[in-house]
Every structure is written in structure tokens, then in C-alpha cells.
Design an enzyme around this catalytic site. Structure first.
Site, PDB file in Angstrom:
ATOM      1  N   ALA A  11       1.507   3.480   0.983  1.00 32.06           N
ATOM      2  CA  ALA A  11       2.317   2.749   0.009  1.00 32.06           C
ATOM      3  C   ALA A  11       1.416   2.423  -1.176  1.00 32.06           C
ATOM      4  O   ALA A  11       0.187   2.393  -1.040  1.00 32.06           O
ATOM      5  CB  ALA A  11       2.847   1.477   0.652  1.00 32.06           C
ATOM      6  N   GLY A  61       1.514   4.570   4.879  1.00 35.64           N
ATOM      7  CA  GLY A  61       2.868   5.096   4.676  1.00 35.64           C
ATOM      8  C   GLY A  61       2.909   6.621   4.654  1.00 35.64           C
ATOM      9  O   GLY A  61       3.947   7.222   4.934  1.00 35.64           O
ATOM     10  N   GLU A  79       2.994   7.620   8.196  1.00 43.41           N
ATOM     11  CA  GLU A  79       4.329   7.244   8.686  1.00 43.41           C
ATOM     12  C   GLU A  79       5.387   8.221   8.193  1.00 43.41           C
ATOM     13  O   GLU A  79       6.318   8.557   8.926  1.00 43.41           O
ATOM     14  CB  GLU A  79       4.643   5.804   8.238  1.00 43.41           C
ATOM     15  CG  GLU A  79       3.787   4.789   8.997  1.00 43.41           C
ATOM     16  CD  GLU A  79       3.826   3.392   8.394  1.00 43.41           C
ATOM     17  OE1 GLU A  79       3.651   3.274   7.169  1.00 43.41           O
ATOM     18  OE2 GLU A  79       4.034   2.432   9.149  1.00 43.41           O
ATOM     19  N   GLU A  89      -3.851   0.016   7.394  1.00 44.76           N
ATOM     20  CA  GLU A  89      -3.308  -1.272   6.916  1.00 44.76           C
ATOM     21  C   GLU A  89      -4.160  -2.458   7.341  1.00 44.76           C
ATOM     22  O   GLU A  89      -4.318  -3.427   6.595  1.00 44.76           O
ATOM     23  CB  GLU A  89      -1.877  -1.463   7.439  1.00 44.76           C
ATOM     24  CG  GLU A  89      -0.832  -0.565   6.793  1.00 44.76           C
ATOM     25  CD  GLU A  89      -0.692   0.793   7.454  1.00 44.76           C
ATOM     26  OE1 GLU A  89      -1.551   1.172   8.287  1.00 44.76           O
ATOM     27  OE2 GLU A  89       0.288   1.487   7.146  1.00 44.76           O
TER      28      GLU A  89
END
Ligand code: CO8
Length: 260
Positions: free
Chosen positions: A66, A111, A114, A134
């Protein structure tokens, strides 16, 4: 439909989505995430497209996570909403009903890892790196990582990867079952398109049923999942493609599936 952060290409029955923010290693900001949602829906509705490849622009990164620039303005409520919005996009990709192949051309972090895990299959360049970093930001994965990673690689390895935040090589990712195949970086897109082409030639309705049976069935009790499988098996007999596939076998020729 026009996109600022994605490139969309149609090559016969294969759609290719390239996440195109190379200056930030293709990090997913809010608008890119929303474009990804719109692109996935557009290719889902396009009957000519039967398989999709998702990759990142450049040779360094698939998606480096992200977009961290958007983090400092998050409140607990907006952080939760943002995670739910991203999860919605990745659920859409996972359950699109068409095979989606992640062609992982470099960093697949946070992300990005993911997103790759939400895809149907993952093909990685030998230069790719996977991880859920993260924890290094004082955060928790928010786009389904704590759930998809243990389902792919088992709880113990998922705990290790998410708690340490340390990335792993493509070879290690293949060894633990996080990716399906590793290829030399120069061959990645050709190989991903080749596999997408193979899957695109299969019967589309049966393909969608298989994706649904596996994705939803693994979340159900075994007996209920088998009943769901049997229902989809029965429904497949309603398709012209089932008759075409069976006749082609008996007539010793290649089937031509029309998605009917
Ligand atoms: N977000 C924003 N910018 C990024 C990101 C990112 N995730 N990753 C890299 N960039 C930028 C860098 O800031 C840099 O910009 P600039 O040139 O302006 O300085 C540019 O991309 C190039 O990066 P580097 O210079 O750092 O390149 P290196 O080769 O030295 O390092 C790495 C590459 C190792 C990939 C490094 O950039 C890195 O560690 N990036 C961050 C990876 C990361 O932590 N990702 C996880 C983010 S958290 C997340 O994904 C949570 C998902 C759920 C969110 C829920 C929402 C609330």
C-alpha cells in the site's frame, strides 16, 4: 474506460493489467486500488476475455505494498474502512470467475504480496521477493494477508513471515507453496501469458465453477463443501461446453469451448 495508474491490454482472450506507478515501485494508493476494482469488473464483464494477467511495470517491483504516503493521515476508523475497501477489491479478484495470474516481476510486499495471493495462480520471476513487512511499520497486514498466507503456506510459516516482516526469495516462496512456479525474469511475461492462454482455452463455465468450488468450499465444513461441489458438477451438465468436451473426446479431436 480510462486509467491513470494502470495499463490494460487485450491479447486475444487474455487481458493484461499492468500496475503502472514505477516511481513508487507500483505502490497501491487509494485511486490505484479503485482503478484495479474498475479494471477487474470491466474484464469480468468482457465475454471475449477468459483469463487475466496482473503484473507491475518495470523490472524491479510487482507492487511494493500500500502507498505509505497515505498512512499518516489515517484515523482508526478510516484505516479500518481503507482495509475493508482493499479487501473488497482483492475478494473481487479472487472470485472473478476467470483465472487471474499474478506475474510477479519483483517486490511483492505487504499489499503486493496480498494482491498476488488473491490471484488464482502466481508465477514469479527468479528476481522476485515476497514478504509482509507491515510489522516493521508498527502495522498489521490489512488486505487479507493474515488469512490468505496461512491458507497457502500453513500457520507456522505465515506466523514467521508476518511476525518477522523479513522478505523471502522467489525460490523460497515456491518451496513453501506461496508461488506456483519460478521462471527466469526475462521469460516471466511470456510464461504468464502462455499459461493464461491455456486456461483461456478451457471451458469458461466449468472454470468459474472450479474457482468457486475451491474458494468457497475450503471455507465450509467438508460435507457441505462436497454437496456444493456436487451441485456445481450437476449444473455443468446444463452447458453446451460439456457436450462439446465430451463429443470432442469421443471423436478424438480438440474441443472448442464457447462459454455456453
Ligand atoms: N509506498 C510508498 N512509496 C514507496 C513504497 C510504498 N509501499 N515502496 C517504495 N516506495 C518509494 C520509495 O519511497 C522511493 O521513493 P523516492 O524515490 O521518492 O525516495 C521509491 O519508491 C523507490 O524505493 P526505494 O528507494 O526505497 O527502493 P529500494 O530499492 O532501496 O528499496 C524496497 C525497495 C525494499 C521495496 C523499499 O522501497 C521498501 O521497503 N518499501 C516499503 C515496503 C513496505 O513496507 N510495504 C508494505 C506497506 S504496508 C501495506 O502494504 C499494508 C497493506 C494493507 C493496508 C491497509 C490500509 C490502511
Amino acid at each position: 474506460m480510462s486509467f491513470d495508474n494502470l495499463l490494460i491490454e487485450r491479447d486475444a482472450a487474455v487481458g493484461v493489467i499492468t500496475i503502472n506507478r514505477p516511481k513508487v515501485l507500483n505502490a497501491l494508493n487509494n485511486s490505484t486500488l479503485d482503478e484495479l476494482r474498475r479494471a477487474a469488473l470491466e474484464l469480468k464483464r468482457d465475454e471475449a476475455i477468459r483469463a487475466i494477467v496482473i503484473t507491475g511495470s518495470g523490472d524491479k517491483s510487482f507492487v511494493a505494498g500500500a502507498d505509505i504516503n497515505e498512512f499518516l493521515e489515517q484515523s482508526p476508523a478510516s484505516g479500518r474502512d481503507h482495509a475493508l475497501a482493499g479487501q473488497h477489491v482483492f475478494d473481487l479478484i479472487e472470485n472473478l470467475g476467470k483465472p487471474v495470474i499474478a506475474a510477479v516481476n519483483g517486490y511483492a510486499l505487504g499489499g503486493g504480496c496480498e494482491l498476488a495471493m488473491a490471484c488464482t495462480l502466481r508465477i514469479a520471476a527468479n528476481t522476485a521477493r515476497f514478504g509482509q513487512p507491515e510489522i516493521n511499520l508498527g502495522l498489521v497486514p490489512g488486505y487479507g494477508g493474515t488469512q490468505r498466507l496461512p491458507r497457502l503456506v500453513g500457520k507456522g510459516k505465515a506466523m514467521e513471515l508476518i511476525l518477522t516482516g523479513s522478505p523471502i526469495s522467489a525460490e523460497e516462496a515456491e518451496r513453501i507453496g506461496l508461488v506456483n512456479r519460478v521462471v527466469p525474469a526475462a521469460e516471466l511475461l511470456t510464461e504468464a501469458r502462455r499459461i493464461a492462454g491455456l486456461l483461456a482455452a478451457q471451458a469458461p463455465i466449468a472454470t468459474a465453477y472450479i474457482i468457486h468450488a475451491i474458494n468457497h468450499g475450503v471455507e465450509m465444513p467438508f460435507a457441505q463443501a462436497c454437496a456444493y461441489e456436487a451441485t456445481l458438477f450437476g449444473l455443468a451438465f446444463a452447458t453446451d461446453d460439456m457436450r462439446e468436451g465430451t463429443r470432442a473426446f469421443l471423436e478424438k479431436r480438440k474441443p472448442v469451448f464457447r462459454g455456453k
